[in-house]
Design a protein around this motif. Structure first.
Motif, PDB file in Angstrom:
ATOM      1  N   GLU A  84      -0.080   3.437   5.440  1.00  0.00           N
ATOM      2  CA  GLU A  84       0.466   4.433   4.797  1.00  0.00           C
ATOM      3  C   GLU A  84       0.429   3.855   3.286  1.00  0.00           C
ATOM      4  O   GLU A  84       0.629   2.766   2.874  1.00  0.00           O
ATOM      5  CB  GLU A  84       1.833   4.844   4.789  1.00  0.00           C
ATOM      6  CG  GLU A  84       2.057   5.447   6.255  1.00  0.00           C
ATOM      7  CD  GLU A  84       3.133   5.819   7.186  1.00  0.00           C
ATOM      8  OE1 GLU A  84       3.274   6.875   7.702  1.00  0.00           O
ATOM      9  OE2 GLU A  84       4.302   5.100   6.594  1.00  0.00           O
ATOM     10  N   LYS A  85       0.742   4.873   2.614  1.00  0.00           N
ATOM     11  CA  LYS A  85       0.581   4.581   0.881  1.00  0.00           C
ATOM     12  C   LYS A  85       1.960   4.388   0.291  1.00  0.00           C
ATOM     13  O   LYS A  85       2.945   5.325   0.788  1.00  0.00           O
ATOM     14  CB  LYS A  85      -0.272   5.591   0.147  1.00  0.00           C
ATOM     15  CG  LYS A  85      -1.711   5.527   0.724  1.00  0.00           C
ATOM     16  CD  LYS A  85      -2.785   6.277  -0.123  1.00  0.00           C
ATOM     17  CE  LYS A  85      -4.230   6.130   0.423  1.00  0.00           C
ATOM     18  NZ  LYS A  85      -4.626   4.865   0.651  1.00  0.00           N
ATOM     19  N   VAL A  86       2.243   3.685  -0.878  1.00  0.00           N
ATOM     20  CA  VAL A  86       3.550   3.634  -1.398  1.00  0.00           C
ATOM     21  C   VAL A  86       3.203   3.689  -2.941  1.00  0.00           C
ATOM     22  O   VAL A  86       2.416   2.936  -3.465  1.00  0.00           O
ATOM     23  CB  VAL A  86       3.965   2.314  -1.137  1.00  0.00           C
ATOM     24  CG1 VAL A  86       5.457   2.252  -1.804  1.00  0.00           C
ATOM     25  CG2 VAL A  86       4.291   1.895   0.252  1.00  0.00           C
ATOM     26  N   LYS A  87       4.079   4.350  -3.576  1.00  0.00           N
ATOM     27  CA  LYS A  87       4.314   4.680  -5.121  1.00  0.00           C
ATOM     28  C   LYS A  87       5.404   4.268  -5.620  1.00  0.00           C
ATOM     29  O   LYS A  87       6.383   4.947  -5.090  1.00  0.00           O
ATOM     30  CB  LYS A  87       3.571   6.092  -5.402  1.00  0.00           C
ATOM     31  CG  LYS A  87       3.529   6.122  -6.955  1.00  0.00           C
ATOM     32  CD  LYS A  87       2.585   5.159  -7.719  1.00  0.00           C
ATOM     33  CE  LYS A  87       1.393   4.878  -7.160  1.00  0.00           C
ATOM     34  NZ  LYS A  87       0.619   3.891  -7.527  1.00  0.00           N
ATOM     35  N   ALA A  88       5.554   3.354  -6.574  1.00  0.00           N
ATOM     36  CA  ALA A  88       7.006   3.103  -7.154  1.00  0.00           C
ATOM     37  C   ALA A  88       7.044   4.068  -8.190  1.00  0.00           C
ATOM     38  O   ALA A  88       6.143   4.640  -8.930  1.00  0.00           O
ATOM     39  CB  ALA A  88       6.885   1.690  -7.812  1.00  0.00           C
ATOM     40  N   VAL A  89       8.481   4.526  -8.475  1.00  0.00           N
ATOM     41  CA  VAL A  89       8.798   5.385  -9.358  1.00  0.00           C
ATOM     42  C   VAL A  89       9.980   4.801 -10.323  1.00  0.00           C
ATOM     43  O   VAL A  89      10.750   4.277  -9.583  1.00  0.00           O
ATOM     44  CB  VAL A  89       8.847   6.926  -8.882  1.00  0.00           C
ATOM     45  CG1 VAL A  89      10.051   7.085  -8.135  1.00  0.00           C
ATOM     46  CG2 VAL A  89       9.082   7.943 -10.092  1.00  0.00           C
ATOM     47  N   GLN A 100       3.126   9.940  -8.895  1.00  0.00           N
ATOM     48  CA  GLN A 100       3.122  10.876  -7.912  1.00  0.00           C
ATOM     49  C   GLN A 100       2.886  10.019  -6.431  1.00  0.00           C
ATOM     50  O   GLN A 100       1.659   9.524  -6.290  1.00  0.00           O
ATOM     51  CB  GLN A 100       2.002  11.967  -7.950  1.00  0.00           C
ATOM     52  CG  GLN A 100       1.868  12.979  -6.975  1.00  0.00           C
ATOM     53  CD  GLN A 100       0.915  14.112  -7.412  1.00  0.00           C
ATOM     54  OE1 GLN A 100       0.023  13.877  -8.204  1.00  0.00           O
ATOM     55  NE2 GLN A 100       1.400  15.381  -6.868  1.00  0.00           N
ATOM     56  N   PRO A 101       3.635  10.132  -5.444  1.00  0.00           N
ATOM     57  CA  PRO A 101       3.442   9.591  -4.216  1.00  0.00           C
ATOM     58  C   PRO A 101       2.659  10.295  -3.271  1.00  0.00           C
ATOM     59  O   PRO A 101       2.606  11.532  -3.483  1.00  0.00           O
ATOM     60  CB  PRO A 101       4.893   9.245  -3.729  1.00  0.00           C
ATOM     61  CG  PRO A 101       5.746  10.619  -4.359  1.00  0.00           C
ATOM     62  CD  PRO A 101       5.034  11.110  -5.603  1.00  0.00           C
ATOM     63  N   VAL A 102       2.197   9.581  -2.245  1.00  0.00           N
ATOM     64  CA  VAL A 102       1.663  10.221  -1.104  1.00  0.00           C
ATOM     65  C   VAL A 102       2.397  10.277   0.292  1.00  0.00           C
ATOM     66  O   VAL A 102       2.780  11.275   0.711  1.00  0.00           O
ATOM     67  CB  VAL A 102       0.114   9.715  -1.048  1.00  0.00           C
ATOM     68  CG1 VAL A 102      -0.390  10.301   0.362  1.00  0.00           C
ATOM     69  CG2 VAL A 102      -0.550   9.792  -2.269  1.00  0.00           C
ATOM     70  N   ASP A 103       2.566   8.874   0.677  1.00  0.00           N
ATOM     71  CA  ASP A 103       3.568   8.754   1.815  1.00  0.00           C
ATOM     72  C   ASP A 103       5.039   8.397   1.678  1.00  0.00           C
ATOM     73  O   ASP A 103       5.792   8.806   1.903  1.00  0.00           O
ATOM     74  CB  ASP A 103       2.845   7.828   2.799  1.00  0.00           C
ATOM     75  CG  ASP A 103       1.519   8.113   3.264  1.00  0.00           C
ATOM     76  OD1 ASP A 103       1.503   9.431   3.775  1.00  0.00           O
ATOM     77  OD2 ASP A 103       0.460   7.623   3.371  1.00  0.00           O
ATOM     78  N   HIS A 104       5.159   7.250   0.797  1.00  0.00           N
ATOM     79  CA  HIS A 104       6.353   6.665   0.602  1.00  0.00           C
ATOM     80  C   HIS A 104       6.335   6.544  -1.040  1.00  0.00           C
ATOM     81  O   HIS A 104       5.692   6.275  -1.745  1.00  0.00           O
ATOM     82  CB  HIS A 104       6.622   5.221   0.850  1.00  0.00           C
ATOM     83  CG  HIS A 104       6.329   5.069   2.246  1.00  0.00           C
ATOM     84  ND1 HIS A 104       7.520   4.638   3.244  1.00  0.00           N
ATOM     85  CD2 HIS A 104       5.161   4.933   3.276  1.00  0.00           C
ATOM     86  CE1 HIS A 104       7.006   4.520   4.581  1.00  0.00           C
ATOM     87  NE2 HIS A 104       5.721   4.864   4.409  1.00  0.00           N
TER      88      HIS A 104
END
Length: 487
Positions: A84-89, A100-104
């Motif tokens: 799964e993909k992770v994006k910090a915000v 903009q996140p996809v999974d996490h």
């Protein structure tokens, strides 16, 4: 008192009209202003669920608000096992879809401690999720400050660094250039501590990494003794600035412009370090009131588009009565008093030698397209650096920032689309945290170390854990012309 470029404005003769306009502006500001992205509470943290303008909505499968580096590592390892993909915000203060996140969705705002401050070496180490204003307040307790802050101080340090956020002054670099070292977690859950001495290439890549290389957990930053700034604002004809821009930049520490389209005048901010005591409280409150009035008027121009031009001219006439020379703390001087009304932004930088040409081109475009612009154009200046994906890589730059309040899709297409095509002839580079339509086919030409960054990204994140639509726009294979719609 007379304003250059106008027909003169006598406050006593127009008191009734002035009061009426102010009341309309206040009502518009109350009705239409929005200051923060929508957020939800996760472990007592306000986690953004959209970008600042509200154009991009976040709907991840999982939302995290880790408080330690170990928690970040655990999240990344679990996501890696599941593919799964992770994006910090951070604070969500971006007009682009960079976060903009996809999974996490991994919000770093709980990682907000000042770890240590070395006042002798003038260095501080902090957790990367700390917000800029929080850090500025903490440094002030030690008698220190940032070298230079951007116009908004709500962003997290990590987010501001990753997108090359900047202030204004030809002798000063962007926020990432103040960084001396970082610690980050890779997609494999490994930690890397890097500085210019330990790995110059990785350090030049990670400082403005767009979230593509890993999750920043700590940042070591250069600091300076706290200082006050003498802030002077003056309305001058646009042509007067263009004729003297180089000497104005040379003779002042910090310079920026607020250009009012349709009025042919600019609000010139010149700011210089001083040792005098600050007059902060009354003057800072005056600046907040000025901001509310100006943004309220812009709201009127947004909803009554035929009023955009007369409102800009009116603001050019009254603004000299609203400004006062001030001595402020550095964080107060550089940061726009909040709240700031909801608006959109597009910003491109060009080599500083093109400053007069790009400004004249934008002015001509507005006239030729018969555009009704309801907001300012901000012009700022930033020193060159050696950061691979920095808009300031190897060139000192002029940044031209278009702003709009509640724009229609047609106005976005005409104004932003036209501007983006215009700056191509100057090899304009976009501000990563603001609206832009340029696709990957252009970036290899704009950034000399682009391919080196891609190779490093493939090494550190071979499975594209940190991927999202924003990074696909920058590193994908599309070479189409700018797309002029947002979703």
């Amino acid at each position: 008192r007379r304003v250059h470029g106008g027909s003169g404005f006598n406050m006593s003769h127009h008191c009734g009209a002035f009061v009426g306009v102010v009341l309309v502006a206040i009502v518009a500001d109350i009705l239409f202003s929005q200051t923060l992205p929508k957020a939800i509470k996760v472990h007592s943290v306000d986690v953004p669920v959209e970008n600042w303008e509200g154009v991009y909505k976040f709907s991840p499968k999982h939302i995290h608000a880790p408080g330690t580096e170990d928690e970040v590592i655990a999240i990344l390892k679990e996501a890696g096992r599941k593919g799964e993909k992770v994006k910090a915000v951070g604070a969500g203060h971006s007009w682009s879809n960079a976060a903009q996140p996809v999974d996490h969705l991994l919000c770093t705002k709980k990682m907000n401690k000042v770890l240590w401050v070395n006042t002798t070496a003038r260095v501080a180490e902090v957790e990367a999720g700390i917000q800029l204003q929080t850090l500025a307040d903490a440094l002030r307790a030690f008698g220190f400050a940032f070298e230079l802050l951007p116009s908004i101080s709500e962003q997290t340090l990590a987010g501001a660094i990753a997108t090359a956020t900047h202030g204004s002054g030809r002798r000063w670099g962007n926020l990432a250039s103040q960084v001396l070292g970082v610690r980050f977690v890779t997609a494999a859950g490994e930690t890397i501590q890097v500085s210019a001495e330990s790995d110059p290439d990785l350090f030049s890549a990670i400082r403005v990494s767009l979230g593509a290389l890993g999750i920043l957990t700590t940042v070591t930053i250069r600091i300076v003794p706290a200082y006050n700034v003498y802030v002077k604002q003056q309305m001058i004809p646009l042509d007067a600035f263009l004729s003297n821009w180089d000497s104005i930049l040379d003779s002042n520490d910090f310079v920026k412009l607020w250009w009012l389209p349709h009025a042919d005048v600019v609000n010139l901010f010149t700011m210089n370090r001083v040792t005098n005591d600050s007059t902060s409280l009354p003057h800072y409150m005056l600046r907040k009131a000025q901001s509310r009035l100006v943004y309220g008027l812009q709201q009127v121009g947004a909803y009554l588009t035929f009023m955009a031009e007369p409102i800009n001219r009116f603001m050019a006439q009254i603004y000299p009565y609203l400004v006062k020379d001030q001595i402020l703390r550095s964080d107060e001087a550089h940061v726009i008093p909040e709240p700031v009304a909801l608006h959109s932004e597009m910003e491109f930088s060009v080599d500083i030698e093109f400053t007069p040409r790009i400004i004249k081109d934008v002015a001509q475009m507005i006239v030729e397209k018969n555009l009704h612009i309801n907001h300012i154009i901000e012009v700022r200046f930033v020193k060159a650096d050696d950061i691979w994906l920095s808009p300031n890589y190897n060139r000192t730059t002029c940044h031209v920032e278009l702003l709009l309040t509640n724009p229609s899709q047609d106005l976005l297409k005409q104004y932003y689309g036209g501007f983006e095509r215009l700056v191509q002839q100057y090899n304009g580079r976009p501000h990563w945290a603001k609206t832009f339509y340029t696709n990957a086919g252009r970036f290899a030409d704009l950034y000399p170390r682009y391919k080196d960054f891609v190779a490093l990204r493939d090494k550190l994140d071979p499975n594209k854990m940190f991927w999202n639509p924003f990074l696909d726009q920058i590193f994908g294979s599309s070479q189409s012309d700018p797309q002029l719609s947002r979703s």
